[in-house]
Scaffold this motif. Structure first.
Motif, mmCIF file in Angstrom:
data_model
loop_
_atom_site.group_PDB
_atom_site.id
_atom_site.type_symbol
_atom_site.label_atom_id
_atom_site.label_comp_id
_atom_site.label_asym_id
_atom_site.label_seq_id
_atom_site.Cartn_x
_atom_site.Cartn_y
_atom_site.Cartn_z
ATOM 1 N N UNK A 285 8.292 -3.502 -4.221
ATOM 2 C CA UNK A 285 9.274 -3.028 -3.758
ATOM 3 C C UNK A 285 9.134 -2.370 -2.374
ATOM 4 N N UNK A 286 7.849 -2.382 -1.934
ATOM 5 C CA UNK A 286 7.317 -2.087 -0.674
ATOM 6 C C UNK A 286 7.661 -2.617 0.431
ATOM 7 N N UNK A 287 7.976 -2.547 1.810
ATOM 8 C CA UNK A 287 8.186 -3.201 2.734
ATOM 9 C C UNK A 287 6.949 -3.393 3.748
ATOM 10 N N UNK A 288 5.870 -2.633 3.706
ATOM 11 C CA UNK A 288 4.585 -3.017 4.486
ATOM 12 C C UNK A 288 3.455 -2.586 3.814
#
Lengths: 481, 223
Positions: A285-288
């Motif tokens: 679910x992380x964006x980077x």
């Protein structure tokens, strides 16, 4: 061991380079200025001697404890990292390590690599290896970037471009990047920032080193001031960390004193701008952050040093550079004279295990044994003691079974015979008296040229009368009193 | 034989007959020299961080967004990236709406790949929370997550960090223990002790090497 290379040929490397360096006024000024400043910064960062010594002792114990359990801790680190989603690779040689790194890049069809500062990647000569295979590998630490741009190697493990002054950097940027020549350091750094930011954005893979690998939590800890380490480990889709097997510590709390010792000893800073603790790849679910994180554990001779309890202490090293900053030899000859990845006192004791004493026969003796390196070492490596040990290993005969890679590189039967003769002479009273008789009478016959000594000194000539003789006369005159 | 087993075997034979050293970690060595009275912690943190070009303001926990607006206005910046799903992100957004600020409020709400070019080159400033700070070394503790991704505190030239005054610890050891770090760390835990800098040319200090050129810390006092 039939083909022993003549000692003189081997020794020419360090000696020739030292002579060139010593005659280079600019280089000597650059180093002298930088080392004086680094020594002062370190001293200022440790105002309380008791605190400093307590911390050094603790640092030493933490590293000794980690090394006493090294294989177990490496397995624990591997298990924890694997749980966290990091892939762990093992390499005995730099060749193997390069193959692993190249394999990971190929699997991603990568062509651009951006690197944070890593001395282990210098050991591997990773930039050249990858370049030969069509992968661009760009250094992003400002100092490393400058050095790479000029086709050089780092001259200091913390400050790679310390041998250059701002004018030299200005000319380099002008020549290579086509920018207007400016002596303003801020402007030079901004040129580097703009050029490298695009590379961080485009890179397929980021490579970094590791300062401490924590077995307890499966964490890779990196320190830095610039942010290029964070960029290299965060922006590209793949992060490959390369490190030596000695960098593992047992517990997270162990890094508290080690971190403090490292940044204060290296730069006189209470802490670096960034302490970057990586425990895994990007979560679902992380964006980077990178999708893949790899750790390459490199041996490259370290297990050889480990095999000997005394020389194992070499592996305490946390790569702060304080020993070179305080070394009277390093300060005068500079980092490139050593001709190897690690210069200065730590280089002299670690390099023989990596490349063998044949390659660096002068390393153990390029020291006045003044002891400064041992005094400042944050993890209390007895560097002067280890240098003496390496000197012994360096002249052992094959029959004596030297314990270091290519030990006995400086062994010479002639020299051994001379010493044996000297020993007999000094332990046989009759023979010694005969020698004195001859030496005082034929003193004018001593050779004017006695090897390297007479390059800078007048040749020694025996006195007209020996000390024995004078003492005998003195006792006779004052006899019975 | 694999490289792994070769290395481990060599190390094990080097250790043959020896016993592991005991764990005699003396925590007093890393705590006692670094203890401060609660009222001195902020001073210590300020002194250390300001010495490395950090700008620090002590503000109240209900009107800090006003300070943010003022900081951006002073610098004449066009946009600010924030984390809309966090409590402080919401507080900021509400203020923005009420005040009708002309500074564009951006949200880091999609994977970096979807707006890399913009994030790398066009974002002027970011605002993130912290999970505390360390007085001994003048360090902020950042715990990036899905809502406040890692690059937020790295790419924009100005990074504004919010710190609760009550969450300043004496030293790193105390911080680790209180937050029980060894029980579980995030993907990337960060200590940040100033704006990005380098001294790689002649040891001359230059700020804004690769990360933020400016770091502004807002210390929030309880209202």
């Amino acid at each position: 061991m039939s083909q022993r290379i003549p000692v003189t040929e081997l020794t020419s490397g360090f000696r020739d380079r030292a002579e060139v360096a010593l005659a280079d006024g600019q280089l000597r000024t650059n180093f002298r200025t930088a080392m004086d400043s680094l020594m002062k910064k370190r001293a200022d960062a440790f105002p309380d001697e008791e605190e400093r010594e307590g911390l050094r002792e603790l640092g030493n114990r933490i590293k000794a404890r980690a090394l006493s359990r090294l294989p177990d801790l490496l397995e624990q680190l591997e298990a924890k990292l694997t749980d966290n989603g990091v892939r762990v690779h093992w390499a005995e040689t730099t060749e193997q390590a390069n193959e692993i790194v190249h394999g990971i890049i190929q699997a991603r069809q990568g062509s651009q690599v951006v690197k944070g500062k890593s001395m282990v990647s210098e050991e591997m000569e990773m930039n050249d290896y990858l370049a030969e295979r069509g992968v661009e590998c760009l250094e992003s630490d400002m100092g490393e970037y400058i050095v790479q741009l000029d086709g050089e190697k780092p001259s200091h493990i913390i400050m790679p471009a310390i041998h250059k002054n701002r004018h030299q950097v200005a000319r380099l940027f002008h020549d290579k990047l086509g920018v207007e020549e400016t002596d303003d350091v801020n402007e030079l750094i901004q040129i580097g920032r703009r050029t490298l930011r695009r590379k961080f954005m485009e890179a397929d893979v980021g490579v970094s080193g590791v300062n401490f690998a924590i077995a307890e939590t499966g964490t890779l800890l990196l320190v830095e001031n610039e942010g290029n380490g964070r960029m290299s480990t965060t922006a590209p889709p793949v992060h490959i960390a390369v490190t030596g097997i000695e960098k593992v510590v047992e517990n997270l709390r162990d890094v508290v004193p080690l971190l403090s010792l490292l940044t204060r000893s290296a730069l006189g800073q209470p802490i670096t701008t960034y302490v970057n603790m990586i425990s895994g790849p990007r979560k679902a679910d992380e964006l980077d952050g990178p999708e893949e994180v790899h750790l390459v554990l490199l041996d490259n001779g370290r297990s050889g040093a480990f095999a000997d309890a005394q020389m194992r202490q070499t592996l305490n090293c946390i790569r702060c550079g304080a020993c070179m900053n305080h070394c009277p030899v390093y300060t005068r000859v500079g980092g490139h004279t050593y001709g190897e990845v690690y210069p200065g006192p730590i280089g002299k004791i670690i390099t023989p295990h990596m490349v063998g004493l044949h390659e660096v026969p002068d390393h153990p003796s390029a020291s006045s044994l003044c002891g400064a390196c041992g005094e400042v070492c944050p993890v209390k490596i007895p560097i002067p003691e280890l240098l003496q040990r390496l000197r012994q290993e360096n002249v052992k005969s094959p029959a004596e079974g030297p314990k270091v890679k290519d030990g006995g590189a400086k062994y010479s039967r002639k020299e051994r015979l001379i010493w044996r003769f000297w020993q007999t002479l000094n332990t046989s009273p009759g023979l010694y008296r005969l020698f004195l008789w001859g030496a005082t009478r034929f003193r004018k016959l001593t050779p004017k040229n006695v090897g390297p000594w007479t390059e800078n000194h007048t040749a020694p000539v025996p006195a007209k009368r020996s000390l024995h003789d004078l003492a005998r006369e003195h006792l006779a005159r004052n006899g019975g009193q | 034989m694999s490289a792994r087993s070769n290395i481990l075997n060599k190390l094990r034979s080097g250790l043959a007959g020896s016993i592991p050293r005991p764990d005699d970690f003396d925590e007093r060595l890393v705590t006692e020299p670094w203890q401060y009275a609660p009222e001195d912690r902020i001073t210590r943190l300020r002194n250390l961080m300001e010495a490395v070009h950090t700008e620090i303001h002590q503000v109240s926990s209900d009107n800090w967004p006003e300070k943010v607006a003022a900081i951006l206005a002073e610098r004449d910046l066009a946009n600010l990236v924030h984390a809309p799903a966090t409590a402080h992100g919401q507080q900021l957004a509400e203020y923005w709406q009420q005040s009708g600020s002309s500074v564009q409020l951006l949200a880091y709400d999609r994977p970096v790949e979807e707006w890399k070019e913009e994030l790398f080159w066009e974002v002027d400033a970011s605002i993130t929370g912290t999970v505390g700070a360390i007085a001994a070394t003048g360090s902020l503790v950042l715990w990036p997550d899905r809502h406040e991704p890692r690059l937020m505190s790295l790419l924009p030239p100005l990074h504004i960090a919010l710190l609760k005054a009550s969450e300043i610890e004496d030293n790193l050891y105390a911080m680790m223990q209180r937050q029980n770090w060894s029980a579980g760390l995030p993907t990337n835990l960060l200590l940040v002790s100033g704006p990005s800098k380098t001294a790689d040319i002649e040891q001359v200090l230059a700020y804004g090497a690769h990360g933020p050129k400016e770091l502004v810390v807002l210390i929030l006092e309880d209202a």
